[in-house]
Design a protein around this motif. Structure first.
Motif, short mmCIF file in Angstrom:
data_model
loop_
_atom_site.label_atom_id
_atom_site.label_comp_id
_atom_site.label_asym_id
_atom_site.label_seq_id
_atom_site.Cartn_x
_atom_site.Cartn_y
_atom_site.Cartn_z
N LYS A 1 18.98 29.68 -3.62
CA LYS A 1 18.94 30.15 -4.01
C LYS A 1 19.20 31.44 -4.21
O LYS A 1 18.11 31.46 -4.23
N VAL B 1 24.50 31.30 -5.95
CA VAL B 1 25.37 30.07 -4.45
C VAL B 1 23.75 29.43 -3.61
O VAL B 1 22.12 30.35 -3.86
N THR B 2 23.10 27.85 -4.60
CA THR B 2 22.45 27.43 -4.01
C THR B 2 22.87 26.69 -2.92
O THR B 2 23.98 25.71 -3.14
N ARG B 3 21.92 25.75 -2.26
CA ARG B 3 21.85 25.06 -1.61
C ARG B 3 21.11 23.98 -1.39
O ARG B 3 19.89 24.22 -1.23
N LYS B 4 21.07 22.34 -1.05
CA LYS B 4 20.75 21.50 -2.17
C LYS B 4 20.54 20.19 -0.86
O LYS B 4 20.93 20.30 -0.12
N ARG C 1 26.08 19.68 -2.37
CA ARG C 1 24.86 20.70 -2.31
C ARG C 1 24.98 21.31 -2.39
O ARG C 1 24.03 22.33 -2.28
N THR C 2 25.78 22.23 -1.85
CA THR C 2 26.20 23.93 -1.88
C THR C 2 27.29 23.98 -3.27
O THR C 2 28.72 24.12 -3.77
N SER D 1 15.95 22.70 -3.03
CA SER D 1 16.78 23.55 -3.09
C SER D 1 16.65 24.88 -2.86
O SER D 1 15.00 25.83 -2.62
N LEU E 1 28.21 27.24 -6.05
CA LEU E 1 28.87 28.87 -6.43
C LEU E 1 28.52 28.67 -7.40
O LEU E 1 29.23 28.01 -9.22
N HIS F 1 30.48 22.50 -4.11
CA HIS F 1 31.05 22.37 -2.93
C HIS F 1 31.18 20.48 -1.72
O HIS F 1 29.37 20.44 -1.75
#
Length: 216
Positions: A165, A154-157, A136-137, A163, A139, A131
């Motif tokens: 996850k 779900v990972t947020r960098k 950085r997001t 990061s 799914l 996304h």
């Protein structure tokens, strides 16, 4: 030459370590890896493995104690104006073969299909969606066709290489929470907590890993 040292600590199991030495020989990379089991009771073949790799083409792994060979070949083809990346993996010891294919439709959308032959066989389909402009997001829903189960990740960098996850496995009711830091100028580390949501007493299982890279 490049050497890598990875340490791992798992609650109730203690600490383990893996060391890898890689040497570039033209287009081919030769690696030797060993674990702490190699030296616990004097030098031995326990935990010793050799590898020959040509990035993007093939990987050949040989595990000495088990006398087991693992082949991996990578290639790509053009299909309907899209690049399909293909990977063929065969493990001689377990006599299992895996075919893996992935295609990126655009910078945000990617589909991966993996099928493993053997007993039992397995087929998984994963969709990856990044996304935003920087992606950085991320799914990642994954469907296991053979078991009729789902995994959701779900990972947020973040900047500076951090990061977060979260992964939920419907087959085991496990929720994995993972924090990674991978800066460009130093070693990386990872902390993971695994919680089974079906248990009344939700005690997390903790795992910590750290990796150091050195140029020789």
């Amino acid at each position: 030459m490049k050497t890598t040292l990875k340490g791992r600590y798992e609650a109730n199991k203690g600490a383990t370590a893996v060391s890898t030495l890689a040497v570039n020989a033209g287009d081919v990379r030769i690696k030797a890896s060993m674990t702490d089991a190699t030296f616990i009771r004097g030098p031995s073949l326990n935990g010793l493995a050799l590898s020959v790799e040509k990035p993007g083409a093939f990987i050949l792994d040989y595990h000495l104690p088990a006398n087991d060979v693992r082949f991996q070949f990578m290639n790509s083809v053009r299909l309907m104006d899209k690049t399909v990346n293909l990977t063929y993996i065969h493990a001689q010891g377990s006599n299992r073969t895996t075919l893996d294919g992935s295609v990126a439709f655009n910078p945000s959308d990617k589909v991966n299909v993996s099928y493993t032959f053997g007993e039992p066989s397995a087929c998984k389909v994963k969709y990856v969606y990044a996304h935003g402009e920087l992606g950085r997001t991320v799914l990642e829903p994954c469907y296991d066709v053979s078991k009729n189960t789902w995994d959701f990740a779900v990972t947020r960098k973040f900047e500076e290489g951090d990061s977060l996850k979260a992964t939920y496995h419907t087959s085991t009711n496990n929720l994995d929470l993972e924090w990674c830091r991978d800066p460009k100028d130093s070693g990386s580390f990872k902390i993971c907590a695994i919680v089974n949501l079906a248990e009344q007493q939700k005690t997390p299982k903790l795992i910590a890993e750290s990796t150091w890279n050195y140029e020789i």
